[in-house]
Design a protein around this motif. Structure first.
Motif, mmCIF file in Angstrom:
data_model
loop_
_atom_site.group_PDB
_atom_site.id
_atom_site.type_symbol
_atom_site.label_atom_id
_atom_site.label_comp_id
_atom_site.label_asym_id
_atom_site.label_seq_id
_atom_site.Cartn_x
_atom_site.Cartn_y
_atom_site.Cartn_z
ATOM 1 N N PHE A 152 18.328 90.278 59.068
ATOM 2 C CA PHE A 152 17.345 90.120 60.136
ATOM 3 C C PHE A 152 15.948 90.095 59.525
ATOM 4 C CE2 PHE A 152 17.882 94.644 59.531
ATOM 5 C CZ PHE A 152 16.616 95.191 59.687
ATOM 6 N N ASP A 153 14.997 89.603 60.314
ATOM 7 C CA ASP A 153 13.596 89.570 59.908
ATOM 8 C C ASP A 153 12.791 90.469 60.838
ATOM 9 O OD1 ASP A 153 14.433 87.525 58.151
ATOM 10 O OD2 ASP A 153 13.989 85.982 59.658
ATOM 11 N N VAL A 154 11.622 90.885 60.382
ATOM 12 C CA VAL A 154 10.718 91.691 61.207
ATOM 13 C C VAL A 154 9.329 91.061 61.176
ATOM 14 C CG1 VAL A 154 9.578 93.927 61.504
ATOM 15 C CG2 VAL A 154 11.990 93.836 60.856
ATOM 16 N N GLU A 155 8.759 90.873 62.358
ATOM 17 C CA GLU A 155 7.377 90.417 62.486
ATOM 18 C C GLU A 155 6.488 91.632 62.732
ATOM 19 O OE1 GLU A 155 5.692 87.011 65.238
ATOM 20 O OE2 GLU A 155 5.619 88.943 66.283
ATOM 21 N N VAL A 156 5.410 91.744 61.953
ATOM 22 C CA VAL A 156 4.431 92.817 62.117
ATOM 23 C C VAL A 156 3.074 92.174 62.361
ATOM 24 C CG1 VAL A 156 3.417 94.892 61.111
ATOM 25 C CG2 VAL A 156 5.748 94.235 60.488
ATOM 26 N N SER A 157 2.348 92.636 63.389
ATOM 27 C CA SER A 157 1.080 91.977 63.721
ATOM 28 C C SER A 157 0.105 92.930 64.399
ATOM 29 C CB SER A 157 1.334 90.781 64.650
ATOM 30 O OG SER A 157 1.865 91.224 65.888
ATOM 31 N N ASN A 158 -1.150 92.595 64.310
ATOM 32 C CA ASN A 158 -2.210 93.062 65.200
ATOM 33 C C ASN A 158 -3.189 91.897 65.324
ATOM 34 O OD1 ASN A 158 -3.838 93.103 62.901
ATOM 35 N ND2 ASN A 158 -3.788 95.333 62.678
ATOM 36 N N ASN A 159 -4.352 92.089 65.964
ATOM 37 C CA ASN A 159 -5.214 90.913 66.144
ATOM 38 C C ASN A 159 -5.960 90.523 64.867
ATOM 39 O OD1 ASN A 159 -7.429 92.605 65.913
ATOM 40 N ND2 ASN A 159 -7.962 92.543 68.089
ATOM 41 N N GLY A 160 -5.654 91.254 63.774
ATOM 42 C CA GLY A 160 -6.237 90.890 62.498
ATOM 43 C C GLY A 160 -5.317 90.075 61.616
ATOM 44 N N GLY A 161 -4.046 89.966 62.000
ATOM 45 C CA GLY A 161 -3.142 89.199 61.166
ATOM 46 C C GLY A 161 -1.690 89.353 61.581
ATOM 47 N N ARG A 162 -0.832 88.705 60.836
ATOM 48 C CA ARG A 162 0.606 88.683 61.138
ATOM 49 C C ARG A 162 1.359 88.516 59.816
ATOM 50 N NH1 ARG A 162 2.530 87.563 66.034
ATOM 51 N NH2 ARG A 162 0.431 86.808 66.551
ATOM 52 N N ARG A 163 2.476 89.257 59.680
ATOM 53 C CA ARG A 163 3.270 89.103 58.474
ATOM 54 C C ARG A 163 4.742 89.201 58.848
ATOM 55 N NH1 ARG A 163 3.564 92.611 52.801
ATOM 56 N NH2 ARG A 163 5.228 91.329 51.943
ATOM 57 N N TYR A 164 5.585 88.470 58.080
ATOM 58 C CA TYR A 164 7.020 88.478 58.308
ATOM 59 C C TYR A 164 7.723 89.082 57.092
ATOM 60 C CZ TYR A 164 5.966 85.376 62.168
ATOM 61 O OH TYR A 164 5.466 84.852 63.326
ATOM 62 N N PHE A 165 8.637 89.983 57.382
ATOM 63 C CA PHE A 165 9.498 90.563 56.344
ATOM 64 C C PHE A 165 10.880 89.945 56.518
ATOM 65 C CE2 PHE A 165 6.041 93.458 56.916
ATOM 66 C CZ PHE A 165 5.764 93.915 55.631
ATOM 67 N N ARG A 166 11.339 89.234 55.516
ATOM 68 C CA ARG A 166 12.548 88.425 55.634
ATOM 69 C C ARG A 166 13.746 89.116 54.997
ATOM 70 N NH1 ARG A 166 10.786 84.414 59.160
ATOM 71 N NH2 ARG A 166 8.837 83.481 58.394
ATOM 72 N N ASN A 167 14.909 88.816 55.584
ATOM 73 C CA ASN A 167 16.207 89.139 54.991
ATOM 74 C C ASN A 167 16.422 90.632 54.754
ATOM 75 O OD1 ASN A 167 16.898 86.360 54.865
ATOM 76 N ND2 ASN A 167 15.757 86.163 52.945
ATOM 77 N N LEU A 168 15.979 91.463 55.721
ATOM 78 C CA LEU A 168 16.378 92.864 55.683
ATOM 79 C C LEU A 168 17.868 92.939 56.003
ATOM 80 C CD1 LEU A 168 13.214 92.902 56.147
ATOM 81 C CD2 LEU A 168 13.566 95.165 57.121
ATOM 82 N N LYS A 169 18.549 93.939 55.477
ATOM 83 C CA LYS A 169 20.012 94.023 55.588
ATOM 84 C C LYS A 169 20.428 95.172 56.505
ATOM 85 C CE LYS A 169 20.842 92.153 50.938
ATOM 86 N NZ LYS A 169 19.406 91.923 50.627
ATOM 87 N N LEU A 170 21.411 94.895 57.333
ATOM 88 C CA LEU A 170 22.028 95.899 58.189
ATOM 89 C C LEU A 170 23.508 95.962 57.831
ATOM 90 C CD1 LEU A 170 22.039 97.880 60.578
ATOM 91 C CD2 LEU A 170 22.355 95.900 62.104
ATOM 92 N N LYS A 171 23.944 97.102 57.287
ATOM 93 C CA LYS A 171 25.321 97.267 56.831
ATOM 94 C C LYS A 171 25.930 98.524 57.465
ATOM 95 C CE LYS A 171 24.770 94.944 52.361
ATOM 96 N NZ LYS A 171 24.993 95.062 50.896
#
Length: 328
Positions: A152-171
């Motif tokens: 899964f991926d996670v989007e993190v944001s506020n009105n100053g920017g946005r970043r995506y964390f890719r390919n986190l694992k759930l096992k």
């Protein structure tokens, strides 16, 4: 005359410039929130055990970005990229709406402090970045290791920017409906050797789908040991054995049963009369007079957790010799 003319021209230019200055107000740049691209998750592979509520808190470092940040789980998928509707479906989960104290006097009083809401099995706190795996998930529904499981991926944001964390694992890990520790024993002597009994075994069995727990003891011949032999335990001691209600002793004193709310303990991190801050704790006591008239106290303490609702039975088995209860 020239000075008057210059003054007139200056006032005219000022008048012409005022609307322009006023109209520029909305174009002044606003101050954006700080958004540090060096933010990170300290955990990128999650291995929750199914069948229990698992919380991953304090796993995100905002690196002094302006709070609150907003978190979203995106693109939940199998390791091969296939859809995973089992992780997107909403399920009823029970949450606390008022603090549990361990002083509640009935199951109704406990349940009155909870509510049922609909949540996805795996989710992230909107502004906390904490992950939750709810206890409604089981291996009949969710893939578990050794399967490659989920990404899964996670989007993190506020009105100053946005970043995506890719390919986190759930096992996810296969559920364990109960756990029991040997706890500890003090001054429990064998009735034949009069030596400390070191071989004590514990069985945890699920007998039905209700809300109860039963305790019993067995000797080497698998015959019940009467609970009346635990002579140091008064009525109040039995009532505080576990946070349960409607205490019932079997007619032959072979077992004691309580109505309980699951999981046990209800709030593992809260120390109560029934919980040591991690596991449920139940202690059984008896005393006897030894040679020389010395009165000794014997203690058997169990430490355990039970996650799945049901009619459970905890059996303490002495395979080599029964405890010595008689006076010398």
């Amino acid at each position: 005359m020239k000075s008057v003319k210059k003054l007139f021209i200056g006032l005219a230019l000022l008048a012409l410039s005022l609307p322009a200055l006023q109209s520029c107000k909305k174009y002044w740049p606003t101050e954006n929130d700080a958004f540090n691209l060096d933010m990170n998750f300290s955990v990128t592979e999650f291995k929750p055990i199914l069948g229990r509520n698992t919380y991953y808190t304090n796993v995100f470092n905002d690196n002094q970005s302006t709070l609150p940040l907003t978190f979203r789980v995106l693109n939940l998928r199998s390791f091969d990229g296939d859809p995973v509707p089992e992780l997107l479906k909403l399920f009823p989960v029970r949450i606390w709406t008022k603090p549990y104290t361990g002083l509640e006097k009935s199951l109704d009083e406990i349940y009155a402090k909870t509510d049922t809401i609909m949540r996805p099995i795996w989710e992230i706190g909107k502004h906390s970045g904490a992950f939750t795996m709810w206890d409604v998930a089981g291996s009949d529904l969710i893939k578990t290791e050794p399967d490659s499981c989920y990404l899964f991926d996670v989007e993190v944001s506020n009105n100053g920017g946005r970043r995506y964390f890719r390919n986190l694992k759930l096992k996810p890990q296969v559920e364990m409906a109960s756990e029991i520790s040997t706890g500890f024993s003090v001054n429990i002597l064998g009735d034949s050797t009069r030596q400390n009994i070191n071989d004590i075994r514990y069985w945890v069995n699920r007998k039905g789908d209700g809300n109860s727990i039963t305790f019993k003891f067995l000797d080497p011949k698998l015959k019940p040991i009467k609970l009346s032999k635990f002579n140091d335990m008064k009525t109040e001691d039995w009532k505080k054995l576990i946070h349960g209600f409607n205490m019932k002793f079997a007619s032959d004193s072979s077992s004691v049963t309580y109505d309980v709310a699951y999981p046990i303990p209800l709030v593992p991190t809260l120390k109560t009369d029934y919980n040591d801050g991690s596991l449920a704790s139940s202690s059984f006591l008896y005393s006897r007079t030894a040679f020389g008239g010395t009165r000794t106290t014997s203690i058997l303490s169990l430490r355990y957790r039970i996650f799945q609702q049901g009619d459970w039975e905890i059996v303490v088995y002495f395979p080599t010799e029964a405890p010595l209860f008689k006076n010398d």
